[in-house]
Write a protein that holds these residues in place. Structure first.
Motif, short mmCIF file in Angstrom:
data_model
loop_
_atom_site.label_atom_id
_atom_site.label_comp_id
_atom_site.label_asym_id
_atom_site.label_seq_id
_atom_site.Cartn_x
_atom_site.Cartn_y
_atom_site.Cartn_z
N PRO A 65 0.82 -1.21 0.00
CA PRO A 65 0.00 0.00 0.00
C PRO A 65 0.85 1.25 0.00
CG PRO A 65 0.04 -0.98 2.20
CD PRO A 65 0.80 -1.92 1.30
N VAL A 66 0.52 2.18 -0.90
CA VAL A 66 1.33 3.38 -1.10
C VAL A 66 0.41 4.60 -1.11
CG1 VAL A 66 2.76 4.61 -2.79
CG2 VAL A 66 3.17 2.18 -2.34
N LEU A 67 0.93 5.72 -0.58
CA LEU A 67 0.20 6.97 -0.52
C LEU A 67 1.07 8.09 -1.09
CD1 LEU A 67 -2.32 8.55 0.55
CD2 LEU A 67 -1.09 8.78 2.72
N ILE A 68 0.53 8.85 -2.06
CA ILE A 68 1.23 9.98 -2.65
C ILE A 68 0.47 11.25 -2.28
CG2 ILE A 68 2.16 10.99 -4.76
CD1 ILE A 68 0.96 7.44 -4.92
N TYR A 80 4.69 4.68 2.40
CA TYR A 80 3.87 3.50 2.60
C TYR A 80 2.61 3.93 3.34
CZ TYR A 80 7.67 0.51 1.07
OH TYR A 80 8.64 -0.09 0.32
N ASN A 81 1.48 3.47 2.86
CA ASN A 81 0.19 3.83 3.44
C ASN A 81 -0.09 2.95 4.67
OD1 ASN A 81 -2.34 4.92 3.82
ND2 ASN A 81 -3.28 3.92 2.06
N VAL A 82 0.80 3.08 5.65
CA VAL A 82 0.81 2.18 6.81
C VAL A 82 1.13 3.00 8.05
CG1 VAL A 82 1.85 0.14 7.87
CG2 VAL A 82 1.58 0.24 5.37
N CYS A 83 0.21 3.10 8.97
CA CYS A 83 0.42 3.85 10.19
C CYS A 83 1.52 3.20 11.03
CB CYS A 83 -0.88 3.93 10.99
SG CYS A 83 -0.75 4.89 12.53
N ARG A 84 2.34 4.03 11.69
CA ARG A 84 3.44 3.54 12.52
C ARG A 84 2.97 2.99 13.86
NH1 ARG A 84 7.15 2.30 9.43
NH2 ARG A 84 8.90 2.78 10.84
N HIS A 85 1.66 3.05 14.12
CA HIS A 85 1.12 2.53 15.37
C HIS A 85 0.91 1.02 15.26
CE1 HIS A 85 -2.75 2.08 17.95
NE2 HIS A 85 -1.70 1.80 18.69
N LEU A 112 1.10 16.54 6.27
CA LEU A 112 1.19 16.12 4.88
C LEU A 112 2.59 15.62 4.53
CD1 LEU A 112 -0.81 18.96 3.06
CD2 LEU A 112 -1.65 16.74 3.90
N ALA A 113 3.58 16.06 5.30
CA ALA A 113 4.96 15.63 5.09
C ALA A 113 5.28 14.33 5.80
CB ALA A 113 5.92 16.72 5.52
N GLY A 114 4.29 13.71 6.48
CA GLY A 114 4.49 12.40 7.08
C GLY A 114 4.98 12.41 8.52
N GLN A 134 7.98 9.23 12.07
CA GLN A 134 7.85 9.75 10.72
C GLN A 134 7.53 8.60 9.76
OE1 GLN A 134 8.52 13.00 9.31
NE2 GLN A 134 7.95 12.13 7.31
N LEU A 135 6.63 8.84 8.83
CA LEU A 135 6.34 7.84 7.81
C LEU A 135 7.55 7.67 6.89
CD1 LEU A 135 2.73 8.92 6.75
CD2 LEU A 135 3.37 7.06 8.29
N PRO A 136 7.98 6.43 6.64
CA PRO A 136 9.10 6.23 5.70
C PRO A 136 8.72 6.70 4.30
CG PRO A 136 8.62 4.23 6.97
CD PRO A 136 7.49 5.18 7.20
N GLU A 137 9.62 7.43 3.65
CA GLU A 137 9.34 7.96 2.32
C GLU A 137 9.72 6.98 1.22
OE1 GLU A 137 10.17 12.00 1.28
OE2 GLU A 137 10.21 12.64 3.39
N ILE A 138 9.04 7.13 0.11
CA ILE A 138 9.29 6.36 -1.10
C ILE A 138 9.65 7.36 -2.20
CG2 ILE A 138 8.18 4.89 -2.85
CD1 ILE A 138 6.30 3.94 -0.59
N ALA A 139 10.53 6.96 -3.09
CA ALA A 139 10.93 7.85 -4.19
C ALA A 139 9.74 8.13 -5.10
CB ALA A 139 12.06 7.22 -5.00
N VAL A 140 9.56 9.39 -5.50
CA VAL A 140 8.45 9.80 -6.35
C VAL A 140 8.96 10.82 -7.36
CG1 VAL A 140 7.71 11.55 -4.68
CG2 VAL A 140 6.08 10.71 -6.39
#
Length: 358
Positions: A65-68, A80-85, A112-114, A134-140
């Motif tokens: 799952p991915v979120l842009i 990644y569209n995955v909460c860190r909780h 919005l920056a994660g 922080q949400l891990p970033e993916i290259a975009v």
């Protein structure tokens, strides 16, 4: 399985197609998700989906799952569209103008920056610090109005993937085209069957009688580049379907197609739904030229006709691959260089999944 990969890449005039096992054995899809889709640039959206700050797209890439998200400074970030909780989804669908990102499971809120901003009722958790989460970033990347992501750090350099395409198709400017519509087809064949079929004009006179009248088969050629191939033909006798000029059929490894004619681009994403089932997503983009808009209905009807012909032959090929009577046929050097190019890239990926014993 490794014996299927033991053969080295053959020169085109000696080339054979992939063995039937790669289309029929479910184990290869797991390898493809990891070694092919996760390690490549995947088309996920067009910029119209992400026009303003807070606009976001939720999708899957390589089974993940991915979120842009469009940022306030107009840049894009992907996560990644995955909460860190506890791994809940941060977004369950596409959206517009969000001020923050809220996990649908327990309400944890991210900027919005994660960056985690708040976590309800976590005051009693010892040493819990929202600023450290922080949400891990993916290259975009954005390119010509299209948005791509890459999950793996070792994906090919983006600029190398698309080098030369914009220059090759001039004076067509695909960045000026506007999204019009999307259709999709779910087909009972392996995703590679559909791509193999796209990558050669060898079948045109036999499968596509209507398209064969529009494209000049004698002038139809294929160019090979590092990460993409191009099939090209002058357009003729098209009766107001495409307009005058050339047809450019780009395939960008591993599953993206850019079908370009004057005033129109059609993008295709080929997505595996299982080892013997796939989804074909067609997005149509058109220029603002009134003459082009006058052709849209005819052009899309013609596209539907071609697509049904492709579906029918792909279903038949899948049955042939599952028959137990087929292994790996010889390729036509004149007409199937695109198939050879694609399948050699796959062979490289498969060797990464299962190293060959020397």
């Amino acid at each position: 399985m490794s014996h299927l990969l033991h053969c080295q890449k053959l020169e085109l005039d000696h080339a054979r197609a992939l063995h039937a096992s790669f289309y029929n054995d479910p184990i290869w899809l797991a390898h493809e998700q990891q070694q092919v889709f996760a390690r490549s640039w995947q088309l996920v959206a067009h910029t119209g989906d992400l026009a303003a700050a807070g606009d976001h797209v939720a999708t899957d890439v390589a089974g993940k799952p991915v979120l842009i998200v469009r940022q306030a400074d107009n840049s894009l970030k992907a996560f990644y569209n995955v909460c860190r909780h506890r791994a809940g989804p941060i977004a369950t669908c596409n959206g517009r103008g969000a001020k923050a990102l809220h996990c649908a499971y327990h309400g944890w809120t991210y900027t919005l920056a994660g960056q985690l901003r708040s976590a309800p009722e976590m005051q009693g958790a010892c040493d819990f610090d929202v600023t450290q989460i922080q949400l891990p970033e993916i290259a975009v990347r954005e390119w010509q109005g299209l948005v791509f992501v890459a999950l793996a750090a070792d994906a090919p350099a983006f600029d190398e993937m698309f080098a030369g395409i914009v220059e090759r198709i001039k004076p067509i400017d695909i960045s000026a085209l506007r999204f019009h519509s999307r259709v999709h087809y779910d087909i009972d064949c392996n995703w590679k069957v559909y791509i193999d079929n796209f990558l050669e004009g060898y079948h045109l006179p036999h499968v596509h009688p209507g398209l064969s009248k529009v494209l000049d088969y004698r002038s139809y050629d294929t160019e090979l580049h590092r990460w993409y191939s191009l099939q090209h033909s002058p357009i003729r006798n098209n009766d107001g379907i495409y307009g005058d000029g050339n047809a450019w059929y780009y395939f960008v490894y591993p599953n993206i197609m850019l079908n370009i004619v004057p005033g129109r681009m059609q993008t295709n994403r080929i997505l595996p739904l299982g080892y013997n089932r796939c989804r074909i997503e067609f997005d149509y983009y058109y220029s603002d030229d009134p003459a082009v808009h006058a052709r849209i209905q005819n052009e899309q009807s013609f596209s539907d006709e071609i697509q049904q012909e492709d579906i029918d032959i792909c279903l038949a090929v899948q049955r042939g691959l599952q028959s137990g009577s087929y292994e790996a046929g010889r390729l036509c050097p004149k007409r199937e260089s695109g198939v050879w190019h694609f399948q050699n890239l796959l062979r490289d990926a498969y060797r990464q999944a299962i190293p060959v014993q020397q």
